[in-house]
Motif scaffolding. Structure first.
Motif, short mmCIF file in Angstrom:
data_model
loop_
_atom_site.label_atom_id
_atom_site.label_comp_id
_atom_site.label_asym_id
_atom_site.label_seq_id
_atom_site.Cartn_x
_atom_site.Cartn_y
_atom_site.Cartn_z
N GLU A 248 0.83 -1.20 0.00
CA GLU A 248 0.00 0.00 0.00
C GLU A 248 0.87 1.25 0.00
O GLU A 248 0.53 2.27 -0.63
CB GLU A 248 -0.90 0.01 1.22
CG GLU A 248 -1.92 1.14 1.26
CD GLU A 248 -2.93 1.04 0.12
OE1 GLU A 248 -3.44 2.10 -0.30
OE2 GLU A 248 -3.21 -0.09 -0.36
N TYR A 249 2.01 1.16 0.66
CA TYR A 249 2.94 2.30 0.73
C TYR A 249 3.44 2.65 -0.67
O TYR A 249 3.44 3.83 -1.07
CB TYR A 249 4.12 1.96 1.65
CG TYR A 249 5.19 3.03 1.67
CD1 TYR A 249 5.12 4.07 2.60
CD2 TYR A 249 6.25 3.01 0.77
CE1 TYR A 249 6.10 5.06 2.62
CE2 TYR A 249 7.22 3.99 0.78
CZ TYR A 249 7.14 5.02 1.71
OH TYR A 249 8.10 6.00 1.72
N ILE A 250 3.87 1.65 -1.42
CA ILE A 250 4.40 1.88 -2.76
C ILE A 250 3.31 2.43 -3.68
O ILE A 250 3.56 3.34 -4.48
CB ILE A 250 4.98 0.57 -3.35
CG1 ILE A 250 6.21 0.13 -2.56
CG2 ILE A 250 5.33 0.75 -4.82
CD1 ILE A 250 7.34 1.11 -2.61
N ILE A 251 2.09 1.91 -3.55
CA ILE A 251 0.98 2.41 -4.36
C ILE A 251 0.72 3.88 -4.06
O ILE A 251 0.49 4.70 -4.97
CB ILE A 251 -0.28 1.56 -4.12
CG1 ILE A 251 -0.07 0.14 -4.66
CG2 ILE A 251 -1.50 2.20 -4.79
CD1 ILE A 251 -1.19 -0.81 -4.37
N GLN A 252 0.77 4.24 -2.77
CA GLN A 252 0.56 5.64 -2.39
C GLN A 252 1.67 6.54 -2.96
O GLN A 252 1.41 7.64 -3.43
CB GLN A 252 0.51 5.77 -0.88
CG GLN A 252 -0.76 5.19 -0.26
CD GLN A 252 -0.76 5.30 1.26
OE1 GLN A 252 0.24 5.71 1.87
NE2 GLN A 252 -1.87 4.91 1.88
N GLN A 253 2.90 6.04 -2.89
CA GLN A 253 4.02 6.80 -3.44
C GLN A 253 3.88 6.99 -4.96
O GLN A 253 4.20 8.05 -5.50
CB GLN A 253 5.35 6.11 -3.13
CG GLN A 253 5.81 6.28 -1.69
CD GLN A 253 6.06 7.75 -1.37
OE1 GLN A 253 5.25 8.40 -0.70
NE2 GLN A 253 7.15 8.30 -1.85
N HIS A 254 3.38 5.97 -5.60
CA HIS A 254 3.15 6.06 -7.04
C HIS A 254 2.11 7.12 -7.35
O HIS A 254 2.27 7.94 -8.28
CB HIS A 254 2.72 4.71 -7.60
CG HIS A 254 2.41 4.75 -9.07
ND1 HIS A 254 1.12 4.81 -9.56
CD2 HIS A 254 3.22 4.79 -10.15
CE1 HIS A 254 1.16 4.85 -10.88
NE2 HIS A 254 2.41 4.82 -11.27
N HIS A 255 1.04 7.15 -6.58
CA HIS A 255 0.01 8.19 -6.76
C HIS A 255 0.60 9.58 -6.52
O HIS A 255 0.29 10.53 -7.24
CB HIS A 255 -1.17 7.95 -5.81
CG HIS A 255 -2.00 6.75 -6.20
ND1 HIS A 255 -2.26 6.42 -7.50
CD2 HIS A 255 -2.66 5.83 -5.43
CE1 HIS A 255 -3.02 5.34 -7.55
NE2 HIS A 255 -3.27 4.96 -6.30
N HIS A 256 1.46 9.66 -5.50
CA HIS A 256 2.08 10.95 -5.19
C HIS A 256 2.96 11.42 -6.35
O HIS A 256 2.88 12.59 -6.78
CB HIS A 256 2.92 10.82 -3.91
CG HIS A 256 3.85 11.98 -3.68
ND1 HIS A 256 3.41 13.24 -3.34
CD2 HIS A 256 5.21 12.06 -3.77
CE1 HIS A 256 4.44 14.06 -3.22
NE2 HIS A 256 5.55 13.36 -3.47
N PHE A 257 3.79 10.53 -6.87
CA PHE A 257 4.65 10.89 -7.99
C PHE A 257 3.83 11.27 -9.22
O PHE A 257 4.15 12.22 -9.93
CB PHE A 257 5.58 9.72 -8.33
CG PHE A 257 6.75 9.57 -7.41
CD1 PHE A 257 7.46 10.66 -6.97
CD2 PHE A 257 7.16 8.30 -7.00
CE1 PHE A 257 8.56 10.52 -6.12
CE2 PHE A 257 8.25 8.14 -6.15
CZ PHE A 257 8.95 9.26 -5.72
N SER A 258 2.76 10.54 -9.46
CA SER A 258 1.91 10.82 -10.62
C SER A 258 1.27 12.20 -10.51
O SER A 258 1.23 12.97 -11.48
CB SER A 258 0.83 9.75 -10.76
OG SER A 258 1.39 8.49 -11.04
N ASP A 259 0.74 12.51 -9.31
CA ASP A 259 0.13 13.82 -9.10
C ASP A 259 1.14 14.95 -9.26
O ASP A 259 0.86 15.99 -9.87
CB ASP A 259 -0.51 13.89 -7.71
CG ASP A 259 -1.72 12.98 -7.58
OD1 ASP A 259 -2.27 12.56 -8.63
OD2 ASP A 259 -2.11 12.64 -6.43
#
Length: 558
Positions: A449-460
Motif C-alpha cells: 500500500e505504501y508503494i501504491i501511495q508513493q506512485h500516486h504521489h509521484f503521478s500527481d
C-alpha cells in the motif's frame, strides 16, 4: 557550316553569366543577407509595400527565383503571412525586367571588356587574397560577380553574332505567336532563370535572328516559365508554401494570357505613340509594361485572390508531427531555418510530454491546455513514438550543421547551436522517464500500500508540473516565462528534496526494503531531471537570454 559556328562562345558566356549571378548571391549572403532579410520582414506590411519590396529586391539580386525561394522559406517557417509574401512574389515579376534594362542600356551599347576587365581584376584579387568571412571579402565576391555577368553577356552577344553570320536565320522565323510563347515557357522552365532567358532573347534580337514581334511572345513565355523554380521549391511544402507557389503560377498565367491578347496593341503604342524605334528598348519596354498592367489589375483584388487560394488549397488541422517544418525550409535562409527549428522544437516538446504522461498513465487531454489539445493526434506503440524523438534529434543535428555552414552571422550560429541543445534536452527528458518506466509498472502492480501511495504521489506531482509547463508553452509569452521560471525551479527542487528526505526516512525505519528505496530514488530523480530538461528547452524556445539554459541548470542543480 556548323564548324564555323562559335556556339561555345555563347555557351561559355551563359556559364559565365550564371557564375556571376552565383558570386553576386554569395557576396550578398555574406555581407548583407541579414540586412536583406530584415528589409523583407519590415517592408511587407501591406500588399502594395510588398510589391515595391519584391521589385527592389529582385532588381538588386537579379533573380526572381531567389526572391521567390526566400519567400517560400519565410512563409514555410511562419515568419511571413501569405498576404505579405504575395505582394513580394508579384513585385518580383516587375523586378526581373530590370535585367533587360541593364543589358540594353549597358550590354549592347558599351565595350563590355573595357568595363568587365577592371571589375574582374579587382574582384578576383580580393576573393583570392583577402581574409575570408570579412566584409571586404564579400564585397570582392560581388565585384567579381558583376564582372563575370558583363563578360558572360559579351561572350553571349558575340556567339549570337557568329550564329547570325553562319546560319540561315530564316529557319528561326515564320512561327506563330503561340509557338514562340510555348518555346519561351519550356526553355525558361528548363534553365530555371528568366534573367538568362532574357539575355538570350535580347542577344538574338540584337543579332537579327528574330524580330520584335517574334521576341515579344518569347518574353511572355519566359515570365511564365520562371514559375517552375518556385513550384519545385514547394512540392514538399506546407499548405501555405503551396499557396505561395500557386499564387505565383496563377498570377503569371493571368498576366501571360492578357499580354498575349494585347500584344499587338502594346507594340503599336510602344512603336508609334512612344516612338521607341530601337527593337531592344522596345522589347524591354514591352516586358515592363505588361507586368505593370498585370500588377495593377491584381492588386485591388488581393483579398479575393487569397480567398481563391484558400478554396483551392484548404487549411489542414494543426498536427504535432515531427520533421514537417524543417523539411519545408531550406537551410540557406538562416532566419527561416531558425524559425522552422523553433516550430519543430515546440512540436517535439509536445511529443515528449505526451509520451512521458503515458508512462504515468495520465490522461493528456485533462492536463493539456485547450489550445494544445488539437495537437494530441493518435499515437503508436510507446517504443515507436520514442524512436521518433531519437530520429528527430538526428535530423536536427544534420539540419543544424547545414544551416550553420551556410551562414556567416555569429548570432544565427549561436542560436542554431542553442536550439540543437534544446532538442537534445527534450530527448533527455524522454529518456529519463523511459529509464524508470519499468519501475512505474512495478509500482502500479505492487502489493504494498505504501508503494501504491508513493506512485500516486509521484503521478500527481508529475502531472501538476507538466500542466504548468504546458500552460507556459500554450501562452507563448516570453515575459511570463521569465517571471515564473524561478518559482518553477524552486518548487521543483523543494519537492525533489522533500521526496528524497522522506524516502531516506522511510528506508531508515524499515518501511521499505533496499530495492524499493532504490526504485523510488530513481523515479524521483527521473521526474526532477526530465522536468528540468523540458524547462531548459523552453528557455531556448523563448530565447529569453543566451545564458538562460545554463542559468536554469545551475539554479536547479542539487
Amino acid at each position: 557550316m556548323l564548324d564555323d559556328v562559335d556556339i561555345w562562345a555563347f555557351v561559355a558566356g551563359l556559364g559565365l553569366f550564371l557564375l556571376g549571378m552565383y558570386m553576386l548571391e554569395q557576396g550578398l549572403r555574406g555581407m548583407g543577407s541579414r540586412v536583406m532579410k530584415r528589409f523583407l520582414l519590415k517592408q511587407t506590411s501591406t500588399p502594395f509595400r510588398g510589391v515595391f519590396t519584391g521589385t527592389v529586391a529582385t532588381a538588386f539580386l537579379q533573380s526572381s527565383s531567389l526572391v521567390g525561394l526566400i519567400m517560400l522559406a519565410f512563409v514555410g517557417a511562419g515568419i511571413l503571412e501569405l498576404r505579405n509574401a504575395l505582394g513580394v512574389i508579384i513585385g518580383s515579376n516587375l523586378g526581373t525586367t530590370f535585367t533587360g534594362w541593364i543589358v540594353t542600356l549597358i550590354g549592347f551599347k558599351l565595350n563590355l571588356t573595357t568595363i568587365a576587365n577592371p571589375l574582374l581584376a579587382i574582384g578576383a584579387m580580393g576573393t583570392v587574397f583577402l581574409k575570408q568571412d570579412s566584409r571586404i571579402y564579400y564585397t570582392s565576391n560581388m565585384v567579381l560577380g558583376f564582372g563575370l555577368l558583363l563578360m558572360g553577356l559579351g561572350e553571349m552577344t558575340g556567339g549570337f553574332a557568329t550564329l547570325a553570320e553562319n546560319f540561315d536565320i530564316t529557319i528561326f522565323q515564320g512561327h506563330n505567336t503561340l509557338m514562340y510563347f510555348i518555346s519561351g515557357v519550356l526553355f525558361t522552365a528548363v534553365i530555371l532563370s528568366s534573367s538568362a532567358s532574357m539575355m538570350i532573347i535580347l542577344s538574338a534580337i540584337n543579332a537579327g535572328i528574330i524580330n520584335l514581334h517574334e521576341a515579344a511572345p518569347l518574353v511572355i513565355g519566359a515570365d511564365l516559365g520562371t514559375t517552375s523554380t518556385i513550384l519545385l521549391g514547394a512540392l514538399k511544402g506546407s499548405i501555405e508554401k503551396r499557396r505561395v507557389a500557386l499564387s505565383h503560377l496563377v498570377f503569371n498565367i493571368i498576366t501571360a494570357v492578357l499580354a498575349l491578347i494585347i500584344t499587338p496593341l502594346l507594340l503599336y503604342i510602344i512603336l508609334h505613340i512612344y516612338n521607341i524605334s530601337d527593337p531592344l528598348y522596345s522589347l524591354v519596354a514591352f516586358h515592363s509594361t505588361f507586368n505593370v498592367i498585370g500588377i495593377t489589375l491584381i492588386l485591388p483584388f488581393i483579398k479575393q485572390f487569397l480567398i481563391f487560394l484558400q478554396i483551392i488549397l484548404p487549411d489542414q488541422h494543426d498536427r504535432a508531427e515531427l520533421g514537417v517544418h524543417i523539411e519545408q525550409v531550406p537551410t540557406a535562409v538562416s532566419d527561416a531555418a531558425i524559425a522552422a527549428m523553433k516550430k519543430e522544437l515546440f512540436n517535439l516538446i509536445i511529443h515528449a510530454v505526451r509520451l512521458n504522461l503515458r508512462c504515468f498513465k495520465l490522461n493528456a487531454e485533462k492536463i493539456f491546455p485547450k489550445d494544445l489539445t488539437n495537437m494530441l493526434t493518435g499515437h503508436n506503440r510507446y517504443e515507436d513514438d520514442y524512436a521518433v524523438i531519437k530520429r528527430t534529434g538526428g535530423e536536427f543535428l544534420g539540419y543544424t550543421y547545414s544551416a550553420q555552414s551556410q551562414t556567416r552571422d555569429e548570432t544565427d550560429i549561436r542560436e542554431l547551436t542553442q536550439i540543437n541543445h534544446a532538442v537534445r534536452n527534450v530527448g533527455y527528458a524522454a529518456k529519463f522517464i523511459k529509464d524508470v518506466r519499468h519501475n512505474l509498472a512495478e509500482f502500479r502492480h505492487s502489493e504494498s500500500e505504501y508503494i501504491i501511495q508513493q506512485h500516486h504521489h509521484f503521478s500527481d506531482w508529475f502531472g501538476s508540473i507538466n500542466k504548468q509547463l504546458l500552460d507556459l508553452l500554450a501562452n507563448r509569452h516570453r515575459e511570463l516565462f521569465i517571471e515564473k521560471r524561478d518559482n518553477l525551479i524552486q518548487a521543483l527542487r523543494t519537492q525533489y528534496e522533500k521526496n528524497l528526505q522522506k524516502i531516506y526516512t522511510d528506508s531508515g525505519e524499515n518501511r521499505i526494503d533496499d530495492e524499493q528505496t532504490s526504485n523510488l530514488i530513481n523515479v524521483n530523480r527521473a521526474i526532477y531531471l526530465s522536468t528540468l530538461a523540458i524547462l531548459s528547452a523552453l528557455a531556448v524556445l523563448y530565447t529569453a537570454s543566451p545564458k538562460l539554459e545554463t542559468e536554469i541548470i545551475d539554479a536547479a542543480t542539487p
